[in-house]
Design an enzyme around this catalytic site. Structure first.
Site, PDB file in Angstrom:
ATOM      1  N   SER A  46       0.833  -1.213   0.000  1.00  0.00           N
ATOM      2  CA  SER A  46       0.000   0.000   0.000  1.00  0.00           C
ATOM      3  C   SER A  46       0.860   1.252   0.000  1.00  0.00           C
ATOM      4  O   SER A  46       0.606   2.209  -0.740  1.00  0.00           O
ATOM      5  CB  SER A  46      -0.839   0.064   1.274  1.00  0.00           C
ATOM      6  N   ASP A  87      -6.714  -7.987   4.622  1.00  0.00           N
ATOM      7  CA  ASP A  87      -5.820  -8.733   3.736  1.00  0.00           C
ATOM      8  C   ASP A  87      -5.231  -9.965   4.412  1.00  0.00           C
ATOM      9  O   ASP A  87      -4.653 -10.830   3.753  1.00  0.00           O
ATOM     10  CB  ASP A  87      -4.675  -7.833   3.257  1.00  0.00           C
TER      11      ASP A  87
END
Ligand code: DC
Length: 669
Positions: A9, A310
């Site tokens: 990210s 996740d």
């Protein structure tokens, strides 16, 4: 010490924002995975010179183009498998007003994009969907943006970041609300680049860009390791023996939900060398040390989901090897990830022999230690591949992953690292000489009335990931049983024990502790704490055969250790062999003060004196009573809590447990 690749990210955001900045940025530790290569490739197509991402995470220089320097691309922009790339660029390119077509691989072309394009359309952007409804490929036709105001139904960092980037690119205000905070890497990085970003509240959570910046300062940034990648190794090591150190893992609090869950499951994970934050745009990080402990089932759901979304594939694998059942709820978002991860997990877990129930928003997984065997389908999903890679690496299992190459998306080198960790000899660590997993101790907390035993016991249990065993609740349930059958109080001594035995007292495990069962059904805390029960319970506690009856459920509950039990005779009668015994005391005025506050009363010198007198009488009774007199258990640590605040008091007990059991168990928060 293992090093894992950079955070995915953060790497995407560092690339995108440094391309927008004014001047050269220096980025180190970027993830060289396929997803980030997609972002870098698109930035090149837009005119920014981004070097190849070094496989070793070494530094690169990105020459920013500023907010007006991008050029329209000459071809379709390929986001590959990367949802982050697609959604963030939909935002940024809308803001810049650049005409472009975004597309991706077959999996990405099935994922929903309207969560981003709808609010942008509302603000004036124009899109044409050229594939399935709501999906890539999508053509951006430019258009001037107005201020962006949006309330998102899902907690999505991609939606939030896309809108912030649109605001930065288009020079318009942004005001986004999400139900719970999603990861905040974009906000931190923008601040670091001189942009004002405000955050308000936590549920709902609002992020505001009040004054769009004229320019972004260049970035000097070292991307920490990806906790989503570390999670695979943490589970592997938790289920094994020995210990493992994972260096420099990002510990942004919006991302560490999996650590909390693993600790709740009994995992022994500690943070060493925490990196202090030196600026408002910094990302917290530290080294993680994990010791083999075995794991037990838990419930995962609610507000914690965004902070571990996740990691659910690997947590599901942990659940398959944990003791008991794990339930995962509120995770419907998993159905629109790289694949439908709920389905993929259910199908694959079953394929290797795990009992699992598929729910609309999650899974119920029965842990076991049977050997697991079979072939699993990744459905092109990197995290499914790695989760089952870990399951297959555990002793006794043989699992074949149909497409191991998909891990390149987020974790190049995963298979080599997995092999390396597996063959590492179990390092002895600080508890040298002990075998892992070591049984978790029984901790007893005794003390006089109003010494703060039960709240301390509960907090200690939570800190260590142990269960709290509230023995008073069983006495209360026994009193409730007698009140319910309307047995006259003068017959309690004679007939009480047989009535209580007939009803049946029991305890059942919950996530944090136990619930009390009466006749097999759970009794509510409200019923146990009612005024009627409170008034009568001490009479019940003075009946020796009832005390005998209560021993059995208490000892059964503690048979596997990992318990913090509080009461009057825990360290002496019930668990004379407990590994850690604590006797809590406090001065009379202090106990009086606490009791008054607990009951919601006003503190005054007079009230304190009066309450202290009452407690002194109660102490004398408790010490001198014939049945279970209050005394300090042999070998107990005396803790006088008079000068300590609550967290200090909890810490003393936690430290004692660590000392006896071998530090570190987990990090207290
Ligand atoms: O902690 P509490 O208020 O829930 O306890 C209820 C009663 O049970 C109180 O009168 C003390 C008694 N008790 C006991 O005698 N032995 C224990 N181990 C726990 C509680």
């Amino acid at each position: 010490m293992i090093r894992i690749p950079g955070d995915k990210s953060i790497s995407h955001r560092a690339l995108l924002l440094s391309a927008l900045s004014e001047g050269p940025s220096r980025l180190e530790g970027l993830l060289p995975g396929e997803d980030c290569r997609s972002t870098a490739g698109i930035l090149r197509a837009l005119g920014c010179e981004v070097p190849e991402l070094p496989v070793d995470g070494g530094p690169i220089r990105v020459q920013g183009l500023g907010l007006r320097g991008f050029r329209p691309p000459g071809h379709t922009l390929d986001c590959g498998n990367s949802g982050t790339t697609a959604r963030l660029l939909l935002g940024l390119l809308s803001g810049l007003g650049l005409p472009a077509v975004l597309s991706g691989d077959a999996s990405l072309r099935r994922r929903p994009m309207r969560r981003v394009t709808d609010p942008l359309t509302e603000a004036g952007a124009r899109f044409r969907e050229e594939g399935d409804p709501g999906c890539l490929p999508i053509r951006l036709d430019g258009g001037e943006l107005d201020a962006i105001r949006h309330t998102s139904r899902v907690a999505s960092a991609q939606v939030k970041s896309a809108l912030l980037l649109a605001g930065v690119g288009g020079g318009v205000e942004v005001d986004v609300t999400e139900p719970i905070p999603s990861r905040d890497h974009s906000e931190r990085m923008l601040r670091r680049m001189g942009v004002q970003v405000q955050q308000v509240g936590s549920a709902p959570h609002r992020v505001v860009l009040p004054t769009p910046p004229g320019r972004l300062d260049p970035l000097e940034f070292h991307v920490p390791g990806d906790i989503s990648s570390a999670a695979f190794l943490l589970v592997l090591a938790s289920l094994g023996r020995g210990s493992l150190e994972v260096a420099n893992v990002g510990l942004n609090p919006t991302r560490t939900g999996a650590l909390d869950v693993l600790r709740r499951m009994g995992g022994r994970i500690s943070v060493e060398n925490p990196r202090e934050l030196d600026d408002p745009g910094g990302e917290p990080a530290g080294d993680l040390v994990v010791r083999g402990s075995g794991l037990r089932g838990t419930r995962i759901g609610g507000d914690e989901i965004p902070s571990l979304i996740d990691e659910i594939p690997i947590l599901a694998v942990a659940a398959a090897r944990a003791e008991g059942i794990t339930e995962i709820r509120d995770a419907e978002e998993l159905r629109v990830k790289e694949t439908d991860r709920i389905r993929a997990l259910a199908v694959n877990l079953r394929a290797v022999g795990v009992e699992v129930e598929e729910l609309e928003d999650g899974l119920v997984i029965q842990g076991s230690d049977h050997p697991l065997q079979g072939r699993i389908h990744t459905y092109g999903d990197h995290r499914i591949a790695m989760a089952f890679g870990v399951l297959g690496a555990l002793p006794g299992n043989r699992i074949e992953v149909d497409d191991p190459r998909v891990v390149e998306v987020s974790y190049p080198g995963f298979w080599d690292q997995l092999r390396e960790v597996r063959k590492q000899p179990a390092s002895p660590g600080p508890g040298a000489g002990h075998h892992f997993p070591r049984p978790r101790p029984v901790v007893t907390l005794d003390g006089p009335a109003a010494s703060g035993k039960s709240s301390t016991a509960r907090a200690v249990a939570r800190t260590l990931g142990f269960r709290h065993l509230d023995s008073g609740a069983l006495y209360r349930a026994a009193a409730l049983a007698l009140l319910e059958v309307d047995l006259p109080v003068d017959q309690w001594m004679d007939r009480g024990p047989e009535e209580v035995a007939r009803r049946g007292l029991g305890l059942r495990e919950t996530d944090e502790g136990f619930e009390v069962l009466l006749g097999g059904s759970p009794v509510s805390t409200g019923a146990l704490r009612s005024a009627q029960v409170t008034e009568r319970v001490s009479q019940v506690a003075a009946i020796p055969p009832i005390r005998e009856l209560i021993l059995e459920p208490l000892r059964t509950a503690a048979s596997r250790g990992g318990i913090v039990a509080d009461g009057r005779d825990m360290g002496s009668v019930v668990f004379p062999d407990a590994e850690v015994k604590v006797f809590l005391t406090a001065s009379l005025p202090e106990r009086a003060r606490r009791r008054i506050l607990q009951e919601g009363g006003e503190l005054s010198a007079f009230r304190i004196e009066e309450e202290a007198r009452r407690l002194a009488e109660r102490d004398a009774q408790d010490r001198n009573r014939a049945v279970a007199p209050l005394r300090r258990p042999e070998g107990a640590l005396d803790v006088d809590t008079t000068g300590l605040d609550f967290s200090g008091q909890v810490q003393v007990v936690v430290d004692r447990v660590r000392e006896v059991w071998g530090a570190p168990l987990s990090v207290s928060s």
